[in-house]
Design an enzyme around this catalytic site. Structure first.
Site, short mmCIF file in Angstrom:
data_model
loop_
_atom_site.label_atom_id
_atom_site.label_comp_id
_atom_site.label_asym_id
_atom_site.label_seq_id
_atom_site.Cartn_x
_atom_site.Cartn_y
_atom_site.Cartn_z
N THR A 376 0.70 -1.11 0.11
CA THR A 376 0.00 0.15 -0.04
C THR A 376 0.71 1.22 -0.03
OG1 THR A 376 -1.77 -1.17 1.34
CG2 THR A 376 -1.86 1.09 1.44
N GLY A 459 -1.03 -3.94 5.50
CA GLY A 459 -1.72 -5.24 5.77
C GLY A 459 -2.47 -5.23 7.13
#
Length: 566
Positions: A376, A459
């Site tokens: 991300t 995560g």
């Protein structure tokens, strides 16, 4: 100084070498560098060139939201191993005019024509990680335009121009992203997924680029141009949507042109808990942000002025609080259009005390409480007017599903993997439902005023990372940079929203810098302790120093990023 510790765990001798900046004249033990200070604006991202793009927008009269969109588009090009227009987006915005926080859920939904029955008939017990089946509607572009419509000031053509120029003319790859690309692209090619070579290799002299080599993505430049000229409909209703729908159908998937046309983001009220006088804000589910708030509610019941940072007591209490919150995460967190998540009860003082009372001196396992009812990028920007934005964006599993529509320059996400296929659960797969989401932005206010815009990508680690940052700032008195540089740990194992159940106490994985006395103390309490590389997230943060009227910026020392201001 360098500290070398010899660890003996599970019969394996491990040297843990950690750089602890105890010789810094400022006395900030863990800080790798000073905070960045500026009066007029600040940008913190995981890539220095993206940071500079955002800063240029601010200097040229744009506001924080304009700069955030520009930097995010640049990251979609420069950090394709973590984000892109094939993924989803979430944001928390402090609006200086209304003196209020706003939250945007820009996550996409599952295909209308894909049913739970399809997975049953074809023998799936979980949704695959790669391929066409986990692909949900990419929400990022719509999220950009929602943010821009509500808060933006510059034209989108000007905002996207820097990313278009870099995509056409190229940029040098950083060390970390080059490493990820070298690891990721061959994996997708080995699966035989189409358009990988054409998009990521053929456009770059026919080879995978290395660190320092110039990387281009002309297909993505063309996609960005269409979006800049035609707005969000150019992505969700035009040729791009047709290309995506046709490609996914050819691959055996279900995401359609109509699914894209029906997509919309959602403005929400952010939720918060008060932690020792500071309000910590997250988005409600389908994300996991309230897990951090649940952890803080539990941990507020302990006096950390008498518990040392990095001690066995600190990590033990933190881990047990995490286990409790994550059991609730597995049972209750889901798309609130499909399931009535009891957010208020989960965050209540009464419930936090009930959960806290379950924690003892030893490691244990828990069940979810009884309630009556997921690489991300993270970035943050602040401007001279006082606007601040906390933004996170991702494809999931690094680059995503492996599904690259022809000649568009990006990969589609695989967030649909995060549904459960067990019937009757909060997060059970349904058509047009948003999957459980791991990516979460965060914000802290103090007495109704902005204090810190921050996030920690990674995560399942994200709620743990958010909680560690809040505690580092508030309980342990660290400055903004030190709070991110301090050694981290995470707990893995336990139940998940994808249907897994708790079978053991899991493992605490620790970063170098945690002393051996702590490891022994944790083992004495019944914890399993281990190590892993690269699981400890990516932090960026901006703090508003109201007394001095100065922004303080911090960037993740574990990545290639930069905080910069003017």
């Amino acid at each position: 100084m360098n500290r070398i510790t010899l660890l003996s765990l599970f019969g394996i001798m491990i040297f843990s070498i950690s750089t602890i900046a105890q010789d810094r004249v400022t006395g900030k033990t863990f800080a790798t560098r000073s905070e960045v200070l500026a009066q007029n604006g600040m940008v913190a991202t995981s890539h220095p060139l993206a940071t500079q793009v955002g800063l240029d927008i601010l200097k040229n009269g744009g506001n924080a939201i304009d700069a955030a969109i520009a930097a995010n588009a640049t990251l979609g090009l420069m950090e394709p191993t973590g984000c892109g227009v094939g993924g989803d987006i979430f944001a928390i915005v402090w609006d200086a005019k209304t003196q209020k926080l706003y939250a945007l859920n820009g996550s996409g939904r599952s295909p209308k024509k894909l049913t739970l029955d399809y997975f049953k008939k074809n023998g799936y017990d979980k949704i695959p990680a790669l391929g066409p089946l986990p692909v949900s509607v990419p929400g990022t572009v719509d999220g950009w335009f929602e943010l821009h419509k509500k808060f933006g000031s510059k034209e989108m053509s000007e905002i996207l121009s820097p990313a278009i120029n870099y995509a056409e003319n190229g940029f040098p790859l950083t060390e970390l992203i080059a490493w990820y690309i070298q690891k990721s692209i061959p994996r997708y090619m080995d699966k035989g997924f189409p358009n990988i070579k054409d998009t990521y290799i053929s456009q770059n002299n026919g080879k995978l680029p290395n660190e320092g080599e110039i990387y281009k993505n002309p297909y993505l430049a063309n996609t960005y141009k269409k979006i800049a000229e035609g707005g969000r409909d150019a992505f969700y209703r035009g040729d791009i949507a047709k290309t995506i729908g046709k490609f996914i159908k050819e691959q055996g998937g279900f995401l359609s042109e109509k699914d894209l046309a029906n997509h919309h983001s959602e403005w929400l009220e952010p939720v918060s808990v008060n932690y020792r006088g500071y309000d910590v804000w997250e988005l409600p589910p389908n994300g996991q942000g309230i897990a951090a708030l649940q952890m803080l509610q539990i941990l507020e019941g302990y006096d950390f002025s008498n518990i040392a940072f990095g001690s066995a007591e600190h990590l033990h209490l933190f881990t047990e609080a995490k286990k409790l919150a994550f059991e609730d995460r597995a049972k209750y967190y889901a798309d609130m259009d499909f399931y009535d998540v009891p957010v208020e009860e989960l965050l209540s003082d009464k419930y936090a005390k009930e959960r806290r009372d379950l924690i003892g001196e030893k490691a244990t396992t828990y069940n979810a409480g009884q309630i009556s009812a997921g690489e991300t990028i993270y970035m943050t920007v602040a401007d001279k007017e006082g606007n601040m934005i906390s933004l996170i964006q991702s494809n999931y599993r690094g680059m995503g599903s492996g599904m690259v529509p022809p000649k568009l320059g990006f990969m589609l996400q695989d967030r649909g993997e995060l549904f459960s296929l067990k019937e009757g659960q909060a997060n059970t797969y349904e058509p047009e439902k948003r999957p459980f989401h791991t990516i979460i932005p965060a914000f802290i206010t103090k007495e109704g005023k902005p204090y810190v815009s921050f996030g920690v990508m990674g995560g399942d680690f994200q709620p743990q990372g958010h909680t560690q940052i809040v505690m580092n700032l508030i309980d342990f008195g660290m400055n903004l940079q030190e709070a991110g540089d301090a050694p981290r740990w995470d707990h893995t194992g336990g139940a998940s929203p994808m249907g897994e159940e708790t079978t053991n106490k899991g493992m605490i994985r620790i970063e170098s810098g945690i002393p051996y006395e702590t490891i022994r103390g944790l083992m004495d309490r019944g914890h399993q302790v281990g190590f892993v590389r690269g699981a400890y997230g990516g932090y960026q943060a901006i703090l508003w120093d109201a007394e001095n009227k100065v922004y303080r910026g911090a960037s993740e020392s574990r990545k290639d990023g930069q905080a910069a201001g003017y």
